[in-house]
Design an enzyme around this catalytic site. Structure first.
Site, PDB file in Angstrom:
ATOM      1  CD  GLU A   1      -3.771  15.318 -15.982  1.00  0.00           C
ATOM      2  OE1 GLU A   1      -3.785  15.598 -17.180  1.00  0.00           O
ATOM      3  OE2 GLU A   1      -3.255  14.287 -15.535  1.00  0.00           O
TER       4      GLU A   1
ATOM      5  CG  HIS B   1      -1.306  10.193 -25.173  1.00  0.00           C
ATOM      6  ND1 HIS B   1      -1.881  10.588 -23.991  1.00  0.00           N
ATOM      7  CD2 HIS B   1       0.034  10.202 -24.945  1.00  0.00           C
ATOM      8  CE1 HIS B   1      -0.935  10.834 -23.098  1.00  0.00           C
ATOM      9  NE2 HIS B   1       0.220  10.614 -23.651  1.00  0.00           N
TER      10      HIS B   1
ATOM     11  CE  LYS C   1      -0.269  12.495 -15.384  1.00  0.00           C
ATOM     12  NZ  LYS C   1      -0.691  13.471 -16.410  1.00  0.00           N
TER      13      LYS C   1
ATOM     14  CG  ASN D   1      -1.839  16.063 -20.313  1.00  0.00           C
ATOM     15  OD1 ASN D   1      -0.929  15.246 -20.271  1.00  0.00           O
ATOM     16  ND2 ASN D   1      -2.767  16.138 -19.372  1.00  0.00           N
TER      17      ASN D   1
ATOM     18  NE  ARG E   1       0.618  16.462 -12.916  1.00  0.00           N
ATOM     19  CZ  ARG E   1       1.258  15.672 -12.078  1.00  0.00           C
ATOM     20  NH1 ARG E   1       0.895  15.650 -10.800  1.00  0.00           N
ATOM     21  NH2 ARG E   1       2.264  14.913 -12.479  1.00  0.00           N
TER      22      ARG E   1
ATOM     23  CG  HIS F   1       1.053  14.973 -23.786  1.00  0.00           C
ATOM     24  ND1 HIS F   1       1.789  16.131 -23.885  1.00  0.00           N
ATOM     25  CD2 HIS F   1       1.849  14.086 -23.131  1.00  0.00           C
ATOM     26  CE1 HIS F   1       2.959  15.952 -23.302  1.00  0.00           C
ATOM     27  NE2 HIS F   1       3.029  14.724 -22.847  1.00  0.00           N
TER      28      HIS F   1
ATOM     29  CG  HIS G   1       5.911  10.342 -24.795  1.00  0.00           C
ATOM     30  ND1 HIS G   1       4.542  10.310 -24.934  1.00  0.00           N
ATOM     31  CD2 HIS G   1       6.177  11.315 -23.902  1.00  0.00           C
ATOM     32  CE1 HIS G   1       4.002  11.227 -24.148  1.00  0.00           C
ATOM     33  NE2 HIS G   1       4.970  11.850 -23.513  1.00  0.00           N
TER      34      HIS G   1
ATOM     35  CE  LYS H   1       5.277  16.754 -14.372  1.00  0.00           C
ATOM     36  NZ  LYS H   1       5.469  15.505 -15.118  1.00  0.00           N
TER      37      LYS H   1
ATOM     38  CD  GLU I   1       7.052  15.762 -22.610  1.00  0.00           C
ATOM     39  OE1 GLU I   1       6.549  16.812 -22.182  1.00  0.00           O
ATOM     40  OE2 GLU I   1       6.389  14.719 -22.762  1.00  0.00           O
TER      41      GLU I   1
ATOM     42  NE  ARG J   1      -4.123  -1.960   1.963  1.00  0.00           N
ATOM     43  CZ  ARG J   1      -4.126  -3.098   2.654  1.00  0.00           C
ATOM     44  NH1 ARG J   1      -3.170  -3.321   3.544  1.00  0.00           N
ATOM     45  NH2 ARG J   1      -5.060  -3.998   2.464  1.00  0.00           N
TER      46      ARG J   1
END
Length: 370
Positions: A238, A253, A144, A246, A242, A249, A267, A228, A186, A122
């Site tokens: 997000e 994606h 993330k 993206n 946030r 993105h 990527h 960031k 990026e 956990r």
């Protein structure tokens, strides 16, 4: 010279250390976090061959024992089979909740190991040692973590902040030019989304960054991490701001899915193409000056980066099929696809108010130019 960017999340504060030689200092840097002198390292075959001996020596110099798991390199490793293997290996090593797991690698290893650390007992602490430019400026910071699913990228995961990030500028010298430039996509994104002055700096200094100038690389990484961190502090999970991270993105994606998450499109290359498309779409919608898309594409081209659909080798699906792939993106809310568009360089915003036909027209035109 080592710079520190602090990410002061309440109760989960951590530092991002940026500079040359940090990998060889890992033992000194990580020792204050340890309850017992033992860590588990997860890496991939390519990175382990280049950097694991240095890491093991740095830990050993401080009397820290180390066990290591090496996974295959590539985006395909961000999958259930390798995630299961990693978690079960960590359990076999009797990693306890108070121990530390180290992710040594690029974005794939960082995301996978972070997710494994999030669910193991956990939640155990983990340290990011990002070895790619993309991981140093983006994926290693902000918590993330996750893996890919057949339905799309990063759809399975958790928010789990690292305990420390060590971004060694020196290891970037071992990257291939293509891998370095993919990460540079990026870096450019940060200037586009919220810092026009940084974009101006990149226009003036991009050749130095790509050419290996250590001071220029350190500044590019530090400013990206600062931006960031600022956004993560405002919106860790997000829900709002946030999503600006993206930028590019939504297109990216879909293109990654269309190319099977293969080395046809890395990527960061998808992000670069996606940013160029986002600015072109913004200009067509009358949101930003007509010259902005040209500046974006010029910076990407001058740096040797991909910026158009025609830069992707092999066949691509139709505009309609690409738009359908966008529908699986995590940025879909109440069935509406959200785009990150811009009112100018450094002025990105999130919107769901984008006419479908405008997106289709843009994609169709780019596909026709291939």
């Amino acid at each position: 010279m080592i710079e520190t960017v602090n990410v002061p999340l309440p109760g989960r504060e951590y530092d991002v250390r940026i500079g040359e030689g940090l990998l060889a200092r890992t033992g000194v840097e990580i020792a204050p976090l340890l309850r017992r002198s033992r860590v588990a390292v997860v890496s991939d075959e390519t990175v382990a061959a280049a950097h694991l001996p240095t890491l093991e020596a740095a830990l050993g110099a401080e009397g820290i024992d180390c066990v290591a798991l090496t996974l295959p390199a590539g985006e395909g490793t961000k999958s259930w089979p390798h995630f299961t293997r990693t978690v079960e290996w960590l359990l076999e090593q009797k990693v306890e909740r108070r121990d530390v797991v180290i992710a040594l690698g690029g974005g794939v290893i960082g995301d996978l190991v972070g997710f494994a650390a999030a669910v193991l007992r956990r939640g155990v602490r983990f340290v990011q040692i990002p070895t790619s430019l993309l991981a140093q400026v983006d994926s290693s910071v902000g918590g993330k973590t996750g893996i890919n699913a057949p339905q799309g990228k990063n759809l399975i995961g958790a928010f789990h902040q690292p305990a420390l990030v060590l971004a060694d500028i020196g290891v970037l010298d071992t990257l291939t030019p293509r891998d370095f430039l993919a990460g540079y996509g990026e870096v450019v994104k940060y200037g586009l989304l919220g810092d026009a002055a940084f974009f101006d700096w990149l226009e003036a200094n991009g050749a130095k960054v790509a050419g290996g100038d250590r001071a220029a690389r350190a500044h590019a990484v530090q400013r990206s991490v600062e931006m960031k961190a600022e956004i993560v502090l405002r919106d860790e999970t997000e829900q709002g701001d946030r999503a600006l991270l993206n930028l590019g993105h939504t297109f990216c994606h879909a293109l990654e899915a269309a190319t099977g998450y293969s080395d046809r499109l890395l990527h960061g290359e998808g992000v670069a193409i996606g940013c160029a498309l986002a600015f072109e779409l913004s200009a067509r919608l009358g949101l930003c000056p007509q010259e902005d898309p040209s500046r974006v594409r010029a910076l990407l081209k001058d740096s040797g980066m991909r910026c158009d659909l025609k830069d992707i080798p092999g066949d691509l699906p139709s505009a309609e099929a690409l738009l359908d792939l966008m529908g699986q993106d995590k940025k879909v809310v109440d069935g509406q696809l959200r785009f990150i568009l811009a009112r100018g360089i450094g002025q990105a915003f999130v919107t769901a108010d984008v006419p479908r036909d405008k997106v289709l027209d843009l994609l169709a035109e780019q596909l026709a130019d291939r």
